[in-house]
Design an enzyme around this catalytic site. Structure first.
Site, PDB file in Angstrom:
ATOM      1  N   SER A  80      -7.147   2.484  -4.131  1.00 26.29           N
ATOM      2  CA  SER A  80      -6.057   1.596  -4.529  1.00 26.29           C
ATOM      3  C   SER A  80      -5.610   1.816  -5.974  1.00 26.29           C
ATOM      4  O   SER A  80      -6.431   1.913  -6.890  1.00 26.29           O
ATOM      5  CB  SER A  80      -6.477   0.128  -4.361  1.00 26.29           C
ATOM      6  OG  SER A  80      -5.464  -0.729  -4.837  1.00 26.29           O
ATOM      7  N   SER A 117      -3.641  -0.453  -7.350  1.00 29.72           N
ATOM      8  CA  SER A 117      -3.294  -1.787  -7.835  1.00 29.72           C
ATOM      9  C   SER A 117      -3.967  -2.146  -9.162  1.00 29.72           C
ATOM     10  O   SER A 117      -3.318  -2.749 -10.028  1.00 29.72           O
ATOM     11  CB  SER A 117      -3.633  -2.836  -6.769  1.00 29.72           C
ATOM     12  OG  SER A 117      -2.771  -2.713  -5.658  1.00 29.72           O
ATOM     13  N   LYS A 151      -4.055  -8.540   5.850  1.00 28.42           N
ATOM     14  CA  LYS A 151      -2.786  -9.259   5.685  1.00 28.42           C
ATOM     15  C   LYS A 151      -2.502 -10.248   6.813  1.00 28.42           C
ATOM     16  O   LYS A 151      -1.776 -11.222   6.617  1.00 28.42           O
ATOM     17  CB  LYS A 151      -1.633  -8.263   5.580  1.00 28.42           C
ATOM     18  CG  LYS A 151      -1.674  -7.391   4.337  1.00 28.42           C
ATOM     19  CD  LYS A 151      -0.502  -6.414   4.308  1.00 28.42           C
ATOM     20  CE  LYS A 151      -0.568  -5.495   3.110  1.00 28.42           C
ATOM     21  NZ  LYS A 151       0.581  -4.558   3.051  1.00 28.42           N
ATOM     22  N   ASN A 205       0.199 -10.842   1.592  1.00 30.04           N
ATOM     23  CA  ASN A 205      -0.485  -9.850   0.762  1.00 30.04           C
ATOM     24  C   ASN A 205      -0.838 -10.377  -0.625  1.00 30.04           C
ATOM     25  O   ASN A 205      -1.354  -9.629  -1.447  1.00 30.04           O
ATOM     26  CB  ASN A 205       0.376  -8.582   0.620  1.00 30.04           C
ATOM     27  CG  ASN A 205       1.574  -8.789  -0.273  1.00 30.04           C
ATOM     28  OD1 ASN A 205       2.167  -9.871  -0.305  1.00 30.04           O
ATOM     29  ND2 ASN A 205       1.964  -7.754  -1.005  1.00 30.04           N
ATOM     30  N   ASP A 235       5.640  -7.836   0.124  1.00 29.13           N
ATOM     31  CA  ASP A 235       5.941  -6.517   0.678  1.00 29.13           C
ATOM     32  C   ASP A 235       7.417  -6.386   1.035  1.00 29.13           C
ATOM     33  O   ASP A 235       8.029  -5.338   0.804  1.00 29.13           O
ATOM     34  CB  ASP A 235       5.092  -6.244   1.926  1.00 29.13           C
ATOM     35  CG  ASP A 235       3.675  -5.818   1.598  1.00 29.13           C
ATOM     36  OD1 ASP A 235       3.443  -5.350   0.468  1.00 29.13           O
ATOM     37  OD2 ASP A 235       2.798  -5.945   2.473  1.00 29.13           O
ATOM     38  N   ARG A 247       2.123   4.114  19.232  1.00 26.08           N
ATOM     39  CA  ARG A 247       1.334   4.737  20.297  1.00 26.08           C
ATOM     40  C   ARG A 247       1.227   3.830  21.515  1.00 26.08           C
ATOM     41  O   ARG A 247       1.246   4.293  22.649  1.00 26.08           O
ATOM     42  CB  ARG A 247      -0.066   5.084  19.767  1.00 26.08           C
ATOM     43  CG  ARG A 247      -0.065   6.233  18.774  1.00 26.08           C
ATOM     44  CD  ARG A 247      -1.476   6.587  18.326  1.00 26.08           C
ATOM     45  NE  ARG A 247      -1.470   7.784  17.498  1.00 26.08           N
ATOM     46  CZ  ARG A 247      -1.228   7.787  16.195  1.00 26.08           C
ATOM     47  NH1 ARG A 247      -0.967   6.635  15.573  1.00 26.08           N
ATOM     48  NH2 ARG A 247      -1.235   8.911  15.512  1.00 26.08           N
ATOM     49  N   GLY A 288       4.735   5.524  -0.939  1.00 30.22           N
ATOM     50  CA  GLY A 288       4.330   4.126  -0.993  1.00 30.22           C
ATOM     51  C   GLY A 288       4.131   3.605  -2.395  1.00 30.22           C
ATOM     52  O   GLY A 288       4.106   2.387  -2.607  1.00 30.22           O
TER      53      GLY A 288
END
Length: 294
Positions: free
Chosen positions: A21, A23, A71, A92, A111, A159, A245
């Site tokens: 991460s 963050s 989340k 989040n 988000d 999927r 991202g």
């Protein structure tokens, strides 16, 4: 800022895995600019240990950031959830508001606005149709973000379509028509104006995109480790616009900082442009969300 906020406070990002991460670097950069002596950590926590971790925090703690797989499992441990969190079913961010020994835990979803802000910074202001890869919590946020950018419809590739069934009423609630297809059956058309991959980093996308689409349509790949992803590399090779991202992470983290500092994701920070610039620099991004050019 109040004397309470100027004292040392603790925060952390939770998830599993969590070692990758970025963050902590983002938040440390923000609090340094703001002159706050806050400590932001990372802790490996999964669904089985989440409740105990949240309930065992003391009054030194100001809040938490949450990533996979938490989340959609944090809600029972919160006293309040913002509108976007309730809409998407994904939270989040958790803010601890203390009154003596009593704590009020408020949940937020940053988000959705993080995706919107990242795309706009990268030059994507409007979208007619979005193609989203994956059907989890971040896909739900991407659907709402697409709606905020003016989309009329979304195609979701997964999927197992039955696992994305909850996205159908979500899309309807924000005025979107939705098609859910397996990867081998998904088909883009001329209306597609954005592709968002919410698949985990290191996972190969079982879907091939035409060269002309990759050159024409921007890609936001929410993964950032490892980077470039296979999909991001293919997009760049075709001359298309690619955002990792990290762009989304920076913008959603800025809104988390707003929450932790002022309790409000809509209230700008003091000297916010400097805060945002420091956060981008901490992870090597230009203002448009692309990597710093060396």
């Amino acid at each position: 800022m109040t004397a309470e906020l100027m004292s040392e406070r603790r925060l952390a990002v939770l998830g599993k895995p969590i070692a990758h991460s970025k963050s902590p670097a983002l938040h440390a950069a923000a609090y340094d600019v703001l002159g706050l002596p806050w400590v932001y950590e990372r802790h490996e926590v999964d669904e089985s240990t989440l409740a105990e971790f949240v309930k065992s925090r003391d009054s030194a703690w100001r809040g938490l950031s949450l990533t996979m797989p938490l989340k959609q499992t944090i809600q029972p441990h919160l006293d309040q959830i913002d509108r976007v969190g309730e809409l998407t079913g994904a939270v989040n961010t958790v803010l601890f508001e203390w009154g003596g020994d009593t704590v009020h835990r408020a949940g937020f979803n940053t988000d959705v606005p993080g995706i919107v802000r990242a795309l706009r910074a990268g030059g994507v202001d409007t979208v007619r149709r979005a193609h989203i890869l994956g059907g989890g919590a971040t896909a739900a946020s991407a659907i709402v973000a697409a709606s905020e950018l003016g989309a009329e419809s979304v195609l979701v590739s997964v999927r197992a379509p039955e696992r994305a069934a909850a996205l159908v009423p979500l899309a309807a609630s924000v005025g979107l028509t939705i098609d859910i297809a397996t990867f081998d059956a998904a088909r883009d058309d001329a209306a597609t104006g954005l592709v968002v991959s919410t698949l985990p980093g290191g996972v190969d996308v079982p879907l091939t995109f035409a060269d002309d689409l990759r050159a024409r349509v921007p890609l936001l790949d929410v993964a950032y480790e490892p980077w470039p992803s296979t999909l991001g590399q293919a997009w760049g090779d075709a001359g298309g616009v690619v955002l990792s991202g990290l762009a989304m992470l920076v913008h959603q983290a800025l809104l988390q900082v707003r929450i932790f500092v002022g309790g409000d994701p809509f209230a700008p920070l003091p000297d916010e442009e400097s805060v945002l610039a420091a956060m981008r620099a901490a992870v090597g991004l230009e203002a448009d969300g692309t990597p710093v050019r060396k």
